[in-house]
Design a protein around this motif. Structure first.
Motif, PDB file in Angstrom:
ATOM      1  N   VAL A 233       0.859  -1.184   0.000  1.00  0.00           N
ATOM      2  CA  VAL A 233       0.000   0.000   0.000  1.00  0.00           C
ATOM      3  C   VAL A 233       0.894   1.233   0.000  1.00  0.00           C
ATOM      4  O   VAL A 233       1.802   1.337   0.836  1.00  0.00           O
ATOM      5  CB  VAL A 233      -0.929   0.006   1.214  1.00  0.00           C
ATOM      6  N   GLN A 234       0.604   2.147  -0.894  1.00  0.00           N
ATOM      7  CA  GLN A 234       1.368   3.399  -0.960  1.00  0.00           C
ATOM      8  C   GLN A 234       0.415   4.584  -0.890  1.00  0.00           C
ATOM      9  O   GLN A 234      -0.691   4.524  -1.420  1.00  0.00           O
ATOM     10  CB  GLN A 234       2.181   3.458  -2.250  1.00  0.00           C
ATOM     11  N   LEU A 235       0.866   5.632  -0.204  1.00  0.00           N
ATOM     12  CA  LEU A 235       0.108   6.859  -0.108  1.00  0.00           C
ATOM     13  C   LEU A 235       0.923   7.979  -0.742  1.00  0.00           C
ATOM     14  O   LEU A 235       2.122   8.122  -0.456  1.00  0.00           O
ATOM     15  CB  LEU A 235      -0.187   7.210   1.346  1.00  0.00           C
ATOM     16  N   GLN A 236       0.289   8.753  -1.580  1.00  0.00           N
ATOM     17  CA  GLN A 236       0.945   9.858  -2.253  1.00  0.00           C
ATOM     18  C   GLN A 236       0.223  11.150  -1.896  1.00  0.00           C
ATOM     19  O   GLN A 236      -0.923  11.345  -2.285  1.00  0.00           O
ATOM     20  CB  GLN A 236       0.931   9.647  -3.771  1.00  0.00           C
ATOM     21  N   ALA A 237       0.913  12.001  -1.145  1.00  0.00           N
ATOM     22  CA  ALA A 237       0.332  13.279  -0.733  1.00  0.00           C
ATOM     23  C   ALA A 237       0.803  14.389  -1.658  1.00  0.00           C
ATOM     24  O   ALA A 237       1.935  14.370  -2.149  1.00  0.00           O
ATOM     25  CB  ALA A 237       0.726  13.587   0.711  1.00  0.00           C
ATOM     26  N   SER A 238      -0.069  15.358  -1.852  1.00  0.00           N
ATOM     27  CA  SER A 238       0.272  16.507  -2.688  1.00  0.00           C
ATOM     28  C   SER A 238      -0.572  17.698  -2.279  1.00  0.00           C
ATOM     29  O   SER A 238      -1.519  17.565  -1.500  1.00  0.00           O
ATOM     30  CB  SER A 238       0.041  16.174  -4.171  1.00  0.00           C
ATOM     31  N   GLY A 239      -0.226  18.862  -2.827  1.00  0.00           N
ATOM     32  CA  GLY A 239      -1.044  20.044  -2.625  1.00  0.00           C
ATOM     33  C   GLY A 239      -0.475  21.091  -1.694  1.00  0.00           C
ATOM     34  O   GLY A 239      -1.069  22.153  -1.522  1.00  0.00           O
ATOM     35  N   GLY A 240       0.661  20.806  -1.090  1.00  0.00           N
ATOM     36  CA  GLY A 240       1.253  21.799  -0.204  1.00  0.00           C
ATOM     37  C   GLY A 240       1.796  22.982  -0.984  1.00  0.00           C
ATOM     38  O   GLY A 240       1.828  22.992  -2.213  1.00  0.00           O
ATOM     39  N   GLY A 241       2.206  23.999  -0.244  1.00  0.00           N
ATOM     40  CA  GLY A 241       2.755  25.182  -0.890  1.00  0.00           C
ATOM     41  C   GLY A 241       2.905  26.318   0.080  1.00  0.00           C
ATOM     42  O   GLY A 241       2.794  26.137   1.302  1.00  0.00           O
ATOM     43  N   LEU A 242       3.171  27.483  -0.479  1.00  0.00           N
ATOM     44  CA  LEU A 242       3.340  28.708   0.298  1.00  0.00           C
ATOM     45  C   LEU A 242       2.097  29.571   0.107  1.00  0.00           C
ATOM     46  O   LEU A 242       1.667  29.822  -1.026  1.00  0.00           O
ATOM     47  CB  LEU A 242       4.587  29.450  -0.175  1.00  0.00           C
ATOM     48  N   VAL A 243       1.544  30.030   1.223  1.00  0.00           N
ATOM     49  CA  VAL A 243       0.330  30.832   1.167  1.00  0.00           C
ATOM     50  C   VAL A 243       0.396  31.897   2.249  1.00  0.00           C
ATOM     51  O   VAL A 243       1.042  31.687   3.292  1.00  0.00           O
ATOM     52  CB  VAL A 243      -0.923  29.940   1.317  1.00  0.00           C
ATOM     53  N   GLN A 244      -0.261  33.003   2.029  1.00  0.00           N
ATOM     54  CA  GLN A 244      -0.316  34.049   3.046  1.00  0.00           C
ATOM     55  C   GLN A 244      -1.357  33.700   4.097  1.00  0.00           C
ATOM     56  O   GLN A 244      -2.320  32.969   3.827  1.00  0.00           O
ATOM     57  CB  GLN A 244      -0.654  35.391   2.409  1.00  0.00           C
ATOM     58  N   ALA A 245      -1.181  34.246   5.258  1.00  0.00           N
ATOM     59  CA  ALA A 245      -2.153  34.051   6.331  1.00  0.00           C
ATOM     60  C   ALA A 245      -3.543  34.475   5.846  1.00  0.00           C
ATOM     61  O   ALA A 245      -3.687  35.492   5.164  1.00  0.00           O
ATOM     62  CB  ALA A 245      -1.763  34.856   7.559  1.00  0.00           C
TER      63      ALA A 245
ATOM     64  N   GLY B 189       2.136   8.496   3.945  1.00  0.00           N
ATOM     65  CA  GLY B 189       2.633   9.185   2.765  1.00  0.00           C
ATOM     66  C   GLY B 189       3.937   9.883   3.072  1.00  0.00           C
ATOM     67  O   GLY B 189       4.412   9.901   4.211  1.00  0.00           O
ATOM     68  N   GLN B 190       4.491  10.515   2.062  1.00  0.00           N
ATOM     69  CA  GLN B 190       5.830  11.084   2.180  1.00  0.00           C
ATOM     70  C   GLN B 190       5.840  12.483   2.783  1.00  0.00           C
ATOM     71  O   GLN B 190       6.913  12.981   3.107  1.00  0.00           O
ATOM     72  CB  GLN B 190       6.499  11.137   0.790  1.00  0.00           C
ATOM     73  N   GLY B 191       4.687  13.102   2.937  1.00  0.00           N
ATOM     74  CA  GLY B 191       4.650  14.445   3.498  1.00  0.00           C
ATOM     75  C   GLY B 191       4.664  15.518   2.429  1.00  0.00           C
ATOM     76  O   GLY B 191       5.307  15.366   1.391  1.00  0.00           O
ATOM     77  N   THR B 192       3.946  16.593   2.714  1.00  0.00           N
ATOM     78  CA  THR B 192       3.925  17.742   1.817  1.00  0.00           C
ATOM     79  C   THR B 192       4.032  19.011   2.664  1.00  0.00           C
ATOM     80  O   THR B 192       3.364  19.135   3.686  1.00  0.00           O
ATOM     81  CB  THR B 192       2.668  17.741   0.925  1.00  0.00           C
ATOM     82  N   GLN B 193       4.887  19.917   2.259  1.00  0.00           N
ATOM     83  CA  GLN B 193       5.178  21.102   3.056  1.00  0.00           C
ATOM     84  C   GLN B 193       4.101  22.168   2.865  1.00  0.00           C
ATOM     85  O   GLN B 193       3.756  22.520   1.729  1.00  0.00           O
ATOM     86  CB  GLN B 193       6.535  21.693   2.651  1.00  0.00           C
ATOM     87  N   VAL B 194       3.611  22.673   3.985  1.00  0.00           N
ATOM     88  CA  VAL B 194       2.693  23.818   3.983  1.00  0.00           C
ATOM     89  C   VAL B 194       3.375  24.944   4.749  1.00  0.00           C
ATOM     90  O   VAL B 194       3.775  24.761   5.906  1.00  0.00           O
ATOM     91  CB  VAL B 194       1.348  23.457   4.639  1.00  0.00           C
ATOM     92  N   THR B 195       3.513  26.080   4.103  1.00  0.00           N
ATOM     93  CA  THR B 195       4.128  27.249   4.734  1.00  0.00           C
ATOM     94  C   THR B 195       3.163  28.414   4.638  1.00  0.00           C
ATOM     95  O   THR B 195       2.708  28.765   3.553  1.00  0.00           O
ATOM     96  CB  THR B 195       5.453  27.613   4.052  1.00  0.00           C
ATOM     97  N   VAL B 196       2.854  28.991   5.802  1.00  0.00           N
ATOM     98  CA  VAL B 196       1.928  30.116   5.866  1.00  0.00           C
ATOM     99  C   VAL B 196       2.706  31.332   6.333  1.00  0.00           C
ATOM    100  O   VAL B 196       3.245  31.340   7.445  1.00  0.00           O
ATOM    101  CB  VAL B 196       0.753  29.817   6.806  1.00  0.00           C
ATOM    102  N   SER B 197       2.747  32.344   5.508  1.00  0.00           N
ATOM    103  CA  SER B 197       3.483  33.564   5.850  1.00  0.00           C
ATOM    104  C   SER B 197       2.544  34.571   6.503  1.00  0.00           C
ATOM    105  O   SER B 197       1.357  34.638   6.195  1.00  0.00           O
ATOM    106  CB  SER B 197       4.116  34.164   4.601  1.00  0.00           C
ATOM    107  N   SER B 198       3.108  35.349   7.399  1.00  0.00           N
ATOM    108  CA  SER B 198       2.287  36.339   8.125  1.00  0.00           C
ATOM    109  C   SER B 198       2.248  37.672   7.387  1.00  0.00           C
ATOM    110  O   SER B 198       2.954  37.894   6.424  1.00  0.00           O
ATOM    111  CB  SER B 198       2.859  36.543   9.526  1.00  0.00           C
TER     112      SER B 198
END
Length: 123
Positions: A1-13, A114-123
């Motif tokens: 069984v494999q999990l593939q995560a996606s959709g992370g990114g950089l977004v403003q608060a 899954g392998q993880g996806t980075q979410v970064t929220v800037s202030s």
């Protein structure tokens, strides 16, 4: 069984992102699906989950009212809609699955990650 995560990114608060996680290689059963996140220097923590029937959903208090977990019709792709994001939501987000699981928040309950996806929220 494999999990593939996606959709992370950089977004403003105050912005939104939608994460996706697709299961492959194990589509002969049904899974509880969950999202966890891990910020630098911190332990991995529970965010949201859905039991294998799809009838029971849990959220961490910190994301209630802002995040929504859902699946597609096959139940082999899970989404995490994240609205009104805050800088403290910044983390690597991981999806996890447990065959016929109850959707509990215990990290040890989940067998597949899954392998993880980075979410970064800037202030």
């Amino acid at each position: 069984v494999q999990l593939q995560a996606s959709g992370g990114g950089l977004v403003q608060a105050g912005g939104s992102l939608r994460l996706s996680c697709a299961i492959s290689g194990g589509t002969d059963g049904k899974y509880a699906m969950a999202w966890f996140r891990q910020a630098p220097g911190e332990e991995r923590q529970f965010v949201s989950s859905m039991d294998w029937t799809g009838d029971t959903i849990y959220y961490a208090d910190s994301v209630k009212g802002r995040f929504t977990i859902s699946t597609d019709n096959t139940r082999y792709t899970v989404y995490l809609q994240m609205n009104n994001l805050k800088p403290e939501d910044t983390a690597v987000y991981y999806c996890a699955a447990e065959l016929y699981g109850r959707g509990w928040s215990n990290i040890d309950k989940y067998d597949f990650w899954g392998q993880g996806t980075q979410v970064t929220v800037s202030s």
